[in-house]
Design an enzyme around this catalytic site. Structure first.
Site, PDB file in Angstrom:
ATOM      1  N   SER A  72       8.702 -28.684  58.650  1.00 44.13           N
ATOM      2  CA  SER A  72       9.997 -28.045  58.839  1.00 44.13           C
ATOM      3  C   SER A  72       9.708 -26.573  59.065  1.00 44.13           C
ATOM      4  O   SER A  72       9.158 -25.908  58.198  1.00 44.13           O
ATOM      5  CB  SER A  72      10.874 -28.228  57.604  1.00 44.13           C
ATOM      6  OG  SER A  72      11.985 -27.386  57.692  1.00 44.13           O
ATOM      7  N   ARG A  73      10.075 -26.064  60.246  1.00 41.87           N
ATOM      8  CA  ARG A  73       9.593 -24.729  60.606  1.00 41.87           C
ATOM      9  C   ARG A  73      10.459 -23.586  60.118  1.00 41.87           C
ATOM     10  O   ARG A  73       9.959 -22.506  59.915  1.00 41.87           O
ATOM     11  CB  ARG A  73       9.421 -24.625  62.119  1.00 41.87           C
ATOM     12  CG  ARG A  73       8.301 -25.516  62.584  1.00 41.87           C
ATOM     13  CD  ARG A  73       7.903 -25.285  64.007  1.00 41.87           C
ATOM     14  NE  ARG A  73       7.047 -26.392  64.403  1.00 41.87           N
ATOM     15  CZ  ARG A  73       7.486 -27.480  64.995  1.00 41.87           C
ATOM     16  NH1 ARG A  73       8.760 -27.601  65.292  1.00 41.87           N
ATOM     17  NH2 ARG A  73       6.660 -28.455  65.286  1.00 41.87           N
ATOM     18  N   VAL A  74      11.750 -23.793  59.958  1.00 37.87           N
ATOM     19  CA  VAL A  74      12.559 -22.638  59.556  1.00 37.87           C
ATOM     20  C   VAL A  74      13.205 -22.798  58.186  1.00 37.87           C
ATOM     21  O   VAL A  74      13.680 -21.838  57.607  1.00 37.87           O
ATOM     22  CB  VAL A  74      13.671 -22.339  60.592  1.00 37.87           C
ATOM     23  CG1 VAL A  74      13.076 -21.868  61.887  1.00 37.87           C
ATOM     24  CG2 VAL A  74      14.553 -23.530  60.795  1.00 37.87           C
TER      25      VAL A  74
END
Ligand code: ATP
Ligand code: MG
Length: 586
Positions: free
Chosen positions: A441-443
């Site tokens: 999950s990048r953000v």
């Protein structure tokens, strides 16, 4: 003979003065002299059709009837009940004036497989709704030099070559108001549950441009799923797009539904868009949402497997328009697209029928654009824009875990991370079957609650080491104590991450689960007992320190004192030496 000729089609020969009057009307309207050529047509009922260039003035009784019906639909839409509707209808009957205006009429050239090719609609817009004389509606999806193509919503059996097509002048959209909450609707906004009509306050186009960069704010607030493995390692923030990807029957829908259930009482509106699924499975799902009280804040929008592909294609866009309606009113919205693989297949069928050039895996070249313009509409709006948010959970089905196929790679690259579900894990009983190595999950990390961030610590690293160790030890029987401990710890934590479907956890339950597991409070138990041991401890903690748990739930914070107190209680509950679990004082 003058060059400018209009044709007048009517059943019987008109009187010369009638023709003259019409010629004068045309000359005045177009600012040049126009002559009329009369064509008799016995199939016309009453009235006449006047054609000049692309313009058509339709004064047949059929058309006037249709005009009246449209006026009635428009007026009647706002009526509160049957009596009010009747009153409006009476009023309209007395005061209605037919309008003769230049219209563009089209003619069907060919029709088949739910697609009609039409000529004559020179000014029609992309995605404009058109109506066929037989009553069905369609949407323009392809525009070429001399003809356009429309996909037909509903039955195409009545439509044939030569059928008349009318422009509506408006883009495909759905009528919307707050009343849509709690309802089950189709992609055109029509209710498909048995709870009566939905009164609409406005018409909203299904395609809308995404919010600009200036209108956005960074993702900063968590959207908790209630699933421990996700909230701890792949946290999702409001406004984020997180893909759920995996083979069939790996629990993809379950994760999305649990997330919806977990939004109860959290002031988030949920929209579940079902694309190409069986009616029975959607009905079961709605039943579940209703039983758990989740339909109060949820909208289900469904285009079933048996519906025309046009509707399946439209479904995610309509769903997003509903979401935007609420987001622009400052609300937080969660939307689930279940699933975009079926959506891509629907679009592929449309494109192949339109004879567009098939590209990779026979999908048309613009399939990436199709999904990116959909998911770009998710956003955290800035405060100046009301501060609403739209979080998207698209679902994609893979074949034999192949995430490098066309649609999966596309959607992976459009989203801010993915939760990858694996069949092997699912069958081994590790459910939810999340592959920790391939998920990301990048953000969302920026939005994770401090309590969870603290409790989860280096969980991902620990599990990565455990997986490596597990592979390594398959080849060697002899292990030192440290490696054995590491293996046991990993196995125990994998057990703690198991979670039943329909049982989302509160934030405090998640934090405590992780804290006691990672601090080694359960080392003395076999891994298979870890979960049940925690389940025994939680009521005890709830009894002793309800305030601490409430604080975690409300504020998302875990103070050092509270943390120590939880571990202290854990130490006494399982009769541990406080020092072995990181507590200094005895
Ligand atoms: P499909 O590809 O058919 O859409 P899916 O990937 O969406 O399937 P689900 O329908 O969510 O999968 O789940 C498949 C089955 O697994 C269901 O019977 C569901 O109840 C079960 N299941 C899902 N998650 C869990 C879980 N965490 N624990 C136990 N059973 C689960
Ligand atoms: Mg599913």
């Amino acid at each position: 003979m003058p060059k400018n000729i209009a044709t007048l089609t009517c059943r019987i020969q008109p009187y010369p003065d009638q023709v003259e009057r019409l010629e004068a009307f045309l000359t005045q309207r177009y600012g040049k002299e126009i002559r009329i050529l009369v064509q008799q047509d016995a199939s016309l009922d009453q009235g006449f059709i006047l054609r000049y260039g692309p313009d058509i003035f339709d004064w047949t009784s059929d058309h006037l009837q249709r005009q009246f019906q449209m006026a009635l639909d428009q007026e009647g839409a706002g009526a509160a009940d049957g009596l009010a509707y009747l009153a409006k209808a009476k009023d309209l009957l007395v005061n209605w004036q037919p309008q003769v205006k230049a219209e563009e009429l089209g003619q069907v050239i060919t029709v088949g497989d739910g697609i009609a090719q039409i000529q004559g609609l020179e000014h029609v817009a992309y995605h404009e709704i058109v109506t066929f004389a037989e009553g069905s509606r369609g949407m323009v999806v392809d525009i070429q030099k001399d003809q356009v193509s429309a996909i037909i919503f509903g039955d195409d059996t009545g439509i044939e070559e030569g059928s008349t097509v009318y422009r509506s002048g408006r883009e495909a959209g759905i009528p919307l108001s707050d009343e849509v909450l709690g309802r089950v609707i189709d992609p055109l906004g029509q209710p498909i549950d048995d709870r009566g009509p939905i009164k609409a306050s406005r018409y909203y186009p299904v395609e809308y441009s995404a919010p600009s960069i200036q209108d956005r704010a960074p993702v900063s607030r968590p959207l908790e799923t209630g699933i421990l493995a996700i909230d701890s390692m792949f946290p999702i923030g409001k406004g984020q797009r997180e893909l759920i990807i995996g083979d069939r029957q790996t629990g993809k829908t379950a994760i999305a539904i649990d997330t919806i259930l977990n939004q109860k009482g959290k002031n988030v509106i949920c929209i579940y868009v079902s694309i190409g699924q069986r009616t029975s499975s959607v009905a079961r799902l709605i039943d579940k949402l209703r039983k758990q009280g989740a339909m109060d804040y949820t909208i289900v929008l469904a285009a079933f497997a048996g519906d025309p592909v046009a509707l399946q294609y439209l479904a995610p866009y309509s769903g997003t328009s509903i979401a935007e309606y609420f987001m622009k009113h400052g609300r937080d919205v969660l939307i689930v697209y279940d699933d975009l693989s079926k959506h891509a297949v629907a679009y592929r069928s449309i494109s192949l029928l339109l004879e567009r050039f098939p590209g990779r895996e026979a999908y048309p070249g613009d399939i990436f654009y199709l999904h990116s313009r959909l998911l770009e509409r998710s956003a955290q709006l800035s405060l100046a824009q009301g501060g609403g948010s739209l979080t998207a959970l698209p679902i994609v089905e893979t074949q034999s875990g192949d995430i490098s196929a066309y649609i999966p790679t596309n959607v992976i690259s459009i989203t801010d991370g993915q939760i990858f579900l694996e069949t092997n894990l699912f069958h081994a009983g590790q459910r939810p079957a999340i592959n920790v190595g391939l998920s990301v999950s990048r953000v969302g990390g920026a939005a994770q609650s401090p309590a969870m961030k603290q409790a989860a610590g280096s969980l991902r690293l620990l599990l990565a080491q455990y997986r490596e160790m597990e592979v390594f030890t398959q080849f060697s029987g002899d292990l030192d104590q440290a490696s054995k401990d590491q293996l046991l710890m990993g196995q125990g934590i994998m057990q703690v991450l198991r979670q039943n479907h329909d049982a989302p956890l509160t934030r405090s339950q998640e934090v405590v689960r992780l804290l006691v597991s990672l601090q080694g409070c359960l080392k003395h138990f076999a891994p298979s007992l870890w979960r049940s041991e925690i389940d025994k401890f939680l009521p005890e903690l709830q009894k002793e320190e309800p305030i601490i748990l409430e604080k975690i739930d409300q504020t998302g914070l875990l103070s050092p004192q509270d943390r120590a107190r939880i571990l202290e209680l854990a130490a006494s509950f399982w009769q541990l030496d406080p020092q072995t679990i990181g507590l200094d004082h005895a």
